[in-house]
Motif scaffolding. Structure first.
Motif, PDB file in Angstrom:
ATOM      1  N   LEU A   1     -28.426  -0.062  24.092  1.00 33.15           N
ATOM      2  CA  LEU A   1     -27.876   0.921  23.153  1.00 33.15           C
ATOM      3  C   LEU A   1     -28.715   1.044  21.886  1.00 33.15           C
ATOM      4  N   MET A   2     -29.387  -0.054  21.524  1.00 36.05           N
ATOM      5  CA  MET A   2     -30.258  -0.011  20.347  1.00 36.05           C
ATOM      6  C   MET A   2     -31.294   1.101  20.502  1.00 36.05           C
ATOM      7  N   VAL A   3     -31.875   1.178  21.695  1.00 34.40           N
ATOM      8  CA  VAL A   3     -32.916   2.179  21.949  1.00 34.40           C
ATOM      9  C   VAL A   3     -32.343   3.585  21.780  1.00 34.40           C
ATOM     10  N   GLY A   4     -31.150   3.787  22.354  1.00 31.03           N
ATOM     11  CA  GLY A   4     -30.529   5.113  22.274  1.00 31.03           C
ATOM     12  C   GLY A   4     -30.113   5.459  20.857  1.00 31.03           C
ATOM     13  N   LEU A   5     -29.572   4.461  20.152  1.00 30.00           N
ATOM     14  CA  LEU A   5     -29.119   4.723  18.784  1.00 30.00           C
ATOM     15  C   LEU A   5     -30.295   5.097  17.892  1.00 30.00           C
ATOM     16  N   LEU A   6     -31.403   4.379  18.061  1.00 30.91           N
ATOM     17  CA  LEU A   6     -32.581   4.692  17.243  1.00 30.91           C
ATOM     18  C   LEU A   6     -33.059   6.114  17.515  1.00 30.91           C
ATOM     19  N   TYR A   7     -33.049   6.465  18.806  1.00 30.33           N
ATOM     20  CA  TYR A   7     -33.530   7.800  19.156  1.00 30.33           C
ATOM     21  C   TYR A   7     -32.666   8.879  18.491  1.00 30.33           C
ATOM     22  N   GLY A   8     -31.398   8.536  18.290  1.00 33.72           N
ATOM     23  CA  GLY A   8     -30.492   9.512  17.675  1.00 33.72           C
ATOM     24  C   GLY A   8     -30.880   9.913  16.261  1.00 33.72           C
ATOM     25  N   PHE A   9     -31.586   9.047  15.556  1.00 36.64           N
ATOM     26  CA  PHE A   9     -31.920   9.353  14.159  1.00 36.64           C
ATOM     27  C   PHE A   9     -32.738  10.640  14.011  1.00 36.64           C
ATOM     28  N   PRO A  10     -33.946  10.692  14.623  1.00 34.54           N
ATOM     29  CA  PRO A  10     -34.718  11.920  14.427  1.00 34.54           C
ATOM     30  C   PRO A  10     -34.020  13.144  14.995  1.00 34.54           C
ATOM     31  N   VAL A  11     -33.250  12.943  16.069  1.00 33.80           N
ATOM     32  CA  VAL A  11     -32.579  14.100  16.668  1.00 33.80           C
ATOM     33  C   VAL A  11     -31.537  14.663  15.698  1.00 33.80           C
ATOM     34  N   ALA A  12     -30.686  13.771  15.179  1.00 32.40           N
ATOM     35  CA  ALA A  12     -29.653  14.241  14.252  1.00 32.40           C
ATOM     36  C   ALA A  12     -30.289  14.891  13.030  1.00 32.40           C
ATOM     37  N   LEU A  13     -31.287  14.201  12.489  1.00 32.04           N
ATOM     38  CA  LEU A  13     -31.953  14.721  11.304  1.00 32.04           C
ATOM     39  C   LEU A  13     -32.587  16.078  11.600  1.00 32.04           C
ATOM     40  N   GLY A  14     -33.206  16.172  12.771  1.00 35.74           N
ATOM     41  CA  GLY A  14     -33.861  17.424  13.165  1.00 35.74           C
ATOM     42  C   GLY A  14     -32.859  18.551  13.285  1.00 35.74           C
ATOM     43  N   ILE A  15     -31.770  18.303  14.015  1.00 37.23           N
ATOM     44  CA  ILE A  15     -30.744  19.339  14.171  1.00 37.23           C
ATOM     45  C   ILE A  15     -30.267  19.800  12.809  1.00 37.23           C
ATOM     46  N   GLY A  16     -29.918  18.818  11.975  1.00 35.92           N
ATOM     47  CA  GLY A  16     -29.359  19.141  10.666  1.00 35.92           C
ATOM     48  C   GLY A  16     -30.334  19.921   9.812  1.00 35.92           C
ATOM     49  N   ILE A  17     -31.551  19.428   9.722  1.00 34.37           N
ATOM     50  CA  ILE A  17     -32.482  20.032   8.764  1.00 34.37           C
ATOM     51  C   ILE A  17     -32.970  21.392   9.259  1.00 34.37           C
ATOM     52  N   ILE A  18     -33.295  21.474  10.543  1.00 32.15           N
ATOM     53  CA  ILE A  18     -33.760  22.775  11.050  1.00 32.15           C
ATOM     54  C   ILE A  18     -32.663  23.829  10.867  1.00 32.15           C
ATOM     55  N   THR A  19     -31.444  23.480  11.274  1.00 33.50           N
ATOM     56  CA  THR A  19     -30.348  24.437  11.119  1.00 33.50           C
ATOM     57  C   THR A  19     -30.178  24.822   9.657  1.00 33.50           C
ATOM     58  N   ALA A  20     -30.178  23.820   8.791  1.00 33.69           N
ATOM     59  CA  ALA A  20     -29.918  24.084   7.377  1.00 33.69           C
ATOM     60  C   ALA A  20     -31.007  24.965   6.773  1.00 33.69           C
ATOM     61  N   VAL A  21     -32.252  24.626   7.064  1.00 30.14           N
ATOM     62  CA  VAL A  21     -33.351  25.382   6.449  1.00 30.14           C
ATOM     63  C   VAL A  21     -33.312  26.842   6.913  1.00 30.14           C
ATOM     64  N   LEU A  22     -33.164  27.029   8.224  1.00 29.82           N
ATOM     65  CA  LEU A  22     -33.172  28.409   8.726  1.00 29.82           C
ATOM     66  C   LEU A  22     -31.939  29.180   8.264  1.00 29.82           C
ATOM     67  N   THR A  23     -30.780  28.523   8.311  1.00 32.94           N
ATOM     68  CA  THR A  23     -29.562  29.211   7.876  1.00 32.94           C
ATOM     69  C   THR A  23     -29.688  29.661   6.427  1.00 32.94           C
ATOM     70  N   THR A  24     -30.123  28.758   5.563  1.00 31.05           N
ATOM     71  CA  THR A  24     -30.195  29.125   4.151  1.00 31.05           C
ATOM     72  C   THR A  24     -31.298  30.154   3.919  1.00 31.05           C
ATOM     73  N   THR A  25     -32.397  30.044   4.642  1.00 31.12           N
ATOM     74  CA  THR A  25     -33.458  31.027   4.441  1.00 31.12           C
ATOM     75  C   THR A  25     -32.949  32.424   4.772  1.00 31.12           C
ATOM     76  N   ILE A  26     -32.362  32.558   5.966  1.00 31.82           N
ATOM     77  CA  ILE A  26     -31.871  33.871   6.371  1.00 31.82           C
ATOM     78  C   ILE A  26     -30.755  34.334   5.435  1.00 31.82           C
ATOM     79  N   GLY A  27     -29.828  33.412   5.138  1.00 32.77           N
ATOM     80  CA  GLY A  27     -28.705  33.766   4.275  1.00 32.77           C
ATOM     81  C   GLY A  27     -29.164  34.226   2.900  1.00 32.77           C
ATOM     82  N   THR A  28     -30.163  33.530   2.362  1.00 33.10           N
ATOM     83  CA  THR A  28     -30.641  33.877   1.024  1.00 33.10           C
ATOM     84  C   THR A  28     -31.333  35.239   1.029  1.00 33.10           C
TER      85      THR A  28
END
Ligand SMILES: Nc1ncnc2c1ncn2[C@@H]1O[C@H](COP(=O)(O)OP(=O)(O)O)[C@@H](O)[C@H]1O
Ligand SMILES: [Mg+2]
Lengths: 480, 348, 319
Positions: free
Chosen positions: A266-293
């Protein structure tokens, strides 16, 4: 503008939640960079979802460190991989290769399983012969297993290669040959007949248990001490070779985070989750705010038909409940992560556009904009150089606040079993825990850490947003 | 007059949202071939029935095949399978709008019906029950604590409330639910882990009511825990913002006692945004219900959604997507009406 | 004996930047039927003073001291509840700065006017009638009663706020910049209304403004406030014709006059920070006459029977 933004940044860092959020965010980022640098690109398909990789791990066991909480020493997981023989000599026309190794067994319980694996073997004549034997602390010796490497098929060309892509793995506890061998070993010690039925399912206990004459096989004690293992290859051609062997003492604890029901670390899977979560969050946020703005500034400043069209669209889109539609789309179009991100963006920008527009409407009659217009600045210049900088801090706060929403939405979808199978996420870890019933049998190490990480990551961004808020909203600042 | 116009405008927008969801759903279904497959399945099903009933009458297999293929063509025309999917679009949207939601393949209502509308309507009250009780409890606690905090600016509790709200926002209801089940249902064995009734359900209306209450404790508590933090914070912030307005000082200058200043000049004025937050919170929890009900096996529309995903029941999924949107849109419309009642400024 | 006496009022605020010394010992009297004007630049502490007189203090007040007397009674030491029930609005009412925000947006204006009456158990009907009379007194029609604030213009709101302040027949009414947010023409209407009320109802008022010309329109006596101190008080005529304090002189010089020959001049420099205030005269950094005693605490010197000034230039007259 840039200096005043620097002041805002300074003020932001002076707030408690700003400091905490920034420190934790840097930690998230560091872990993600580490994972991206060390994990293969196709981690999800080739490693995580491939049961072969996890074969030799104990299934659904807790992490190692639970041993610290009581006196009982649970069996740790131990793996011995031998690629070079400890001794080699010529024997007849061929060779005798010996791989020997030892271990000190100190746990209070028997290993959860024993496995033995023979890696690639190549031979030129007759197939080699492999023997696994063990010398126990009480100086008795057991021949555990014998294997004659599969012989040549008709028309097969030399040299013959075996076990290359799928190494020969034997679960010693379940092999009938082992049962026969162990029964014979017992007969010698107990001085009576022992049937294979008697040893069935007790291989680990007998091999690592203290046995004396007259002993019952029902409740064996662990025989602690030094064990010596020996793997003997006998070949019939001097050119024959092997890539070595692997021996596993299955533990009942594993790694820092334990394993799931198919033995995944599970350690391996949990670690992998970090960049994925961060990626989902940041990509969505950046694009959403860019378009919205952009939408908001254009709508507010250009006005007219553009404004009406943009506002109607945003009004409608922002009145749609996201999760049911997201589930519908992912169900029909297939579980793909990029699709989740796209849908989140499509339904995320209108809310921001509506707010930005109302801010721009207030600003467009402001002095700096009027002055710029009087000086003949172009529309796009006014929008990017005069309007945007004034709302930038607010936009930034909105962007930060969008991140946790996206992470939580993906986690929710994954939890419903709509996660992208090629990219494991924390939500998917939880989902597999939930559907396989881990929740109901108390496998806490499987369901707690992914949830905690989701909460923690989302919270870091909420903290950041909270830290930003009083900086850009003076009214709140006076209150706080 | 203008009031009616404002409301009509909002209603129209909300209806637009509903239509947008439907059109999007139908387009996605059509473009991915899902809708063709769905209709083809219906046609084959009917033809299978026909073949069985005709098999006795027709000795000649060729003649039978002729009749069947004739009927197939008829059916294909009837369902619009002879034209590309986009010609069927208006009819499909209209069907869903009139709640003609089709039939489920394997899922059945508790009463045994396979009509999707029966399935959905039977579950609707359970979802509403769960969500409204959670929302009511949350808002009572949120109002009480939030107002309390607003009167204690600078205290530890007041400053901590922003952290509480961050935590509460970041805490997914479904994960909290899993934790609650582990702790209260399996560790301490205090409460049932899921469902809405004991098996078998007790006799008598009172006993049944208490049984539902008993089963609702965990899910409702979970929903309250995950939303009460941001509620408290929102109420606190809105009350604080309002209490800094000049008319509040004016009211104090008029010699109005503090409790009336709070009720009449602060809470009453902050009510419209608070009610907005309340209804948006309720509408938002609608989507979350899919997850919460799944965790607690609560037999509502959310759990049905999950079961439909597991069994791949497209028609149920479409119907539920529509129903969730419909309820959401209705909730938002109620919000508009309430807002108009609460805030004279929009009552033009 | 004066109707109202304020003595040595001090108010300090606690802020994240430090303690703001908004008021540093302000004293003045208001006689019955008199309009006392308080004039000062924005930020000089006028609103703080007005709120302080009603003992309405923002949450972050760190220090509040002084004494208040009304009709010979010490009202500074009345228990809060008694002060609220006996003094606020009944005896001293106030028109707040910015009528726009003085009215509760979700309450009918009539109910806001009758609210203090209803609090005092006046029957609904009587309260309603009184409110309508008040609305008519300030020149509005009685059916304004059922309107909401957003339905009224700025001038109408200001009239409503004045009607509201008069509803309990107070002995003293504080007007904090009652016209500053209004258009010039409406400003004149409101001033005329106030003058009429003063004359008809023999109102005693404290008229607060940053505009000395406006104050001269209605006031009998003036007090000039600078950085939380009353630097000069005197009759209207004394202060306008014979200003003593250099600040008053500068203030008058900066005010445009309809028939004046001289162009208005600006006062050089900026007001001192109210955080970490030095001893002595607060105006000395900007004062053309500053000399060495100015950094010592300045007492109040009486330059005539009615005129008092807080400036070392007049130290020898007294001493
Ligand atoms: N609640 C408060 N907290 C901190 N400072 C305040 C507060 N109210 C007023 N001040 C400060 O006190 C000074 C006097 O303000 P105020 O009484 O509003 O002046 P005026 O009405 O003459 O413009 C100003 O510097 C102002 O910034
Ligand atoms: Mg003021």
């Amino acid at each position: 503008m840039s200096t005043s933004n620097r002041d805002l940044a300074k003020e932001f860092l002076s707030t408690g939640s700003g400091k905490l959020g920034t420190a934790l965010f840097i930690m998230l980022l560091a872990i993600s960079v580490f994972v991206i640098a060390t994990y293969p690109l196709d981690f999800g398909t080739r490693i995580w979802s491939n049961p072969k990789v996890w074969e030799d791990n104990p299934k659904a066991v807790p992490p190692i460190w639970i041993n610290a909480f009581d006196d009982f020493a649970r069996a740790e997981h131990r793996v011995f991989v031998l690629t070079e023989p400890s001794s080699a000599r010529v024997l007849g026309g061929g060779m005798e290769l010996i791989y020997s190794f030892g271990f000190d067994y100190t746990a209070d319980e028997f290993p959860s399983f024993l496995s033995f694996t023979i890696n690639e073997v190549r031979y030129f004549q007759d197939p080699p012969f492999v023997t696994l034997s063990m010398v126990r602390p009480d100086n008795t010796e057991v021949i555990i297993y014998r294997e004659l490497v599969t012989g040549p098929r008709q028309d097969e060309v030399l040299p013959i290669i075996r076990y290359k892509d799928s190494p020969k793995r034997v679960n010693l506890g379940g092999a009938s040959l082992v049962e026969t061998n162990v029964a014979r070993f017992l007969e010698d010690i107990l001085m009576r007949d022992v049937s294979t039925r008697e040893v069935e399912g007790k291989i680990e206990e007998i091999l690592l248990g203290s046995i004396a004459a007259g002993e019952q096989l029902e409740s064996l004690e662990v025989l602690k001490g030094e064990y010596l293992m020996r793997v003997r290859f006998v070949t019939f051609d001097q050119r024959d070779s092997t890539e070595g062997v692997k021996f596993v003492l299955g533990g009942s604890v594993f790694g820092l985070m334990g394993t799931d029901i198919i033995g995944r670390d599970l350690m391996v899977g949990l670690l992998y989750g970090f960049p994925v979560a961060l990626g989902i969050g940041i990509i969505t946020a950046v694009l959403t705010t860019t378009i919205g703005t952009i939408g908001g500034i254009v709508s507010g400043y250009v006005g007219g038909k553009t404004d009406t069209a943009l506002q109607r669209t945003s009004d409608i889109l922002s009145n749609i409940p996201l999760l049911p539609l997201l589930i519908f789309l992912i169900f029909i179009l297939g579980p793909r992560l990029w699709l989740v991100v796209v849908v989140l963006i499509i339904f995320g920008w209108p809310g921001l556009t509506i707010i930005v527009r109302s801010m721009v409407l207030q600003l467009r009659s402001g002095q700096s904009v009027e002055a710029a217009r009087a000086l003949g600045a172009s529309r796009s210049r006014i929008m990017s150089k005069h309007l945007f900088p004034q709302i930038a801090p607010f936009i930034f706060a909105q962007m930060v606040f969008t991140v946790p929403g996206a992470i939580l939405a993906e986690a929710g979808l994954s939890f419903l079993g709509l996660g992208d199978p090629s990219i494991p996420t924390w939500g998917q870890l939880l989902q597999s825990g939930f559907t396989s019933g881990a929740v109901y049998i108390g496998l806490w190490w499987w369901v707690l850490p992914p949830g905690l990480l989701i909460v923690l990551t989302a919270m870091i961004f909420v903290f950041l947003a909270l830290g930003v808020e009083p900086v850009i909203n003076p009214k709140l600042r006076r209150v706080a | 007059m203008t009031l009616v116009k404002t409301l009509a405008m909002r209603g129209l927008t909300l209806f637009g949202a509903l239509i947008a969801v439907l059109v999007l759903a139908v387009v996605v279904l059509g473009a991915t071939g899902f809708s063709d497959n769905l209709l083809n399945a219906i046609v084959s099903e009917e033809l299978r029935g026909l073949r069985q009933s005709l098999a006795q009458n027709f000795r000649d297999p060729v003649e039978l095949e002729n009749v069947i293929s004739l009927r197939r063509e008829e059916l294909r025309v009837f369902y619009g399978l002879d034209t590309p999917w986009y010609f069927r679009l208006p009819a499909m949207v209209l069907r869903v709008l009139t709640l003609d939601l089709g039939e489920a393949r394997t899922l059945r209502s508790f009463a045994g019906s396979n009509r999707v509308i029966d399935l959905v309507l039977e579950r609707l009250p359970n979802t509403i029950l769960l969500l409204t009780s959670a929302t009511v409890i949350t808002s009572i606690i949120g109002l009480y604590v939030g107002v309390k905090l607003a009167t204690q600016v600078g205290s530890k509790a007041e400053r901590g409330s922003s952290y509480l709200s961050a935590f509460s926002y970041a805490l997914p209801a479904w994960w909290m639910g899993v934790l609650m089940i582990i702790v209260f249902a399996f560790q301490f064995r205090l409460l049932p882990s899921g469902g809405m009734f004991s098996a078998p359900p007790p006799e008598g209306p009172l006993a049944r009511f208490l049984d539902v209450l008993w089963h609702a404790i965990l899910p409702v508590t979970t929903l309250v825990i995950v939303s009460v933090g941001s509620w408290i914070f929102t109420v606190r912030t809105m009350v604080l913002n309002t209490s800094q307005e000049d008319f509040v000082t004016v009211a104090r200058a008029k010699g109005i006692p503090e409790n009336k200043v709070m009720n009449r000049h602060i809470i009453r004025v902050a009510a419209p945004p608070i009610v907005t937050f309340l209804i948006l919170g309720f509408a938002g929890s609608l989507g979350g219900a899919i997850l919460t009900e799944t965790v607690f096996a609560w037999p509502g529309m959310g759990r049905l959604f999950y079961d439909a995903i597991l069994t791949g029941e497209e028609s149920v999924i479409i119907a539920l997507t529509f129903m969730f949107t419909l309820i959401y849109v209705i909730a938002r419309f109620i919000l508009e009406v309430l807002y108009v009642l609460l805030d004279p400024r929009v009552r033009y | 004996m004066a109707l109202f006496e304020a003595r040595d009022i001090q108010i300090h605020y606690q802020t994240s930047k430090g303690i703001v010394h908004a008021l540093n010992g302000i004293s003045f009297d208001v006689d019955k039927g008199e309009a006392f004007g308080i004039v000062g630049e924005s930020g000089s502490g006028k609103t703080s003073l007005a709120l302080g007189l009603l003992r309405l203090l923002p949450r972050n007040v760190e220090h509040y001291a002084g004494s208040l007397g009304l009709g010979g009674e010490d009202i500074m030491n009345l228990p809060e509840n008694e002060f609220r029930m006996k003094i606020r609005w009944k005896k001293i009412s106030m028109v707040f700065q910015g009528a726009m925000n003085s009215l509760n947006p979700v309450m009918r204006v009539g109910n806001q006017i009758t609210e203090p009456l209803r609090e005092g158990k006046v029957p609904k009907k009587d309260a309603h009638d009184r409110a309508v009379r008040m609305l008519e007194l300030v020149g509005l029609s009685g059916d304004i009663f059922a309107r909401y604030p957003h339905e009224l213009s700025g001038g109408m709101k200001q009239r409503v706020v004045i009607a509201m302040a008069l509803v309990q027949d107070p002995q003293l009414i504080i007007l904090d910049e009652p016209t500053s947010a209004l258009d010039v023409s409406i400003q004149a209407q409101i001033m005329n209304l106030l003058k009429r009320l003063k004359w008809e109802k023999k109102l005693s008022m404290i008229f607060i403004t940053h505009d000395i010309a406006l104050a001269s329109d209605i006031c009998d006596r003036l007090g000039v406030i600078y950085a939380g101190e009353m630097v000069e008080t005197g009759s209207l005529e004394d202060v306008l014709q014979r200003p003593k304090h250099p600040y008053t002189q500068a203030l008058l010089a900066s005010t445009p006059r309809l028939h004046g020959e001289t162009k208005p001049s600006f006062i050089p420099g900026i007001p001192p920070s109210l955080i970490a205030m030095p001893d002595g005269c607060k105006f000395r950094e900007r004062c053309p006459y500053a000399f060495e005693p100015c950094d010592k605490t300045v007492p109040v010197f009486a330059t005539s029977k009615n005129q008092k000034v807080q400036c070392w230039l007049y130290g020898d007259i007294h001493g």
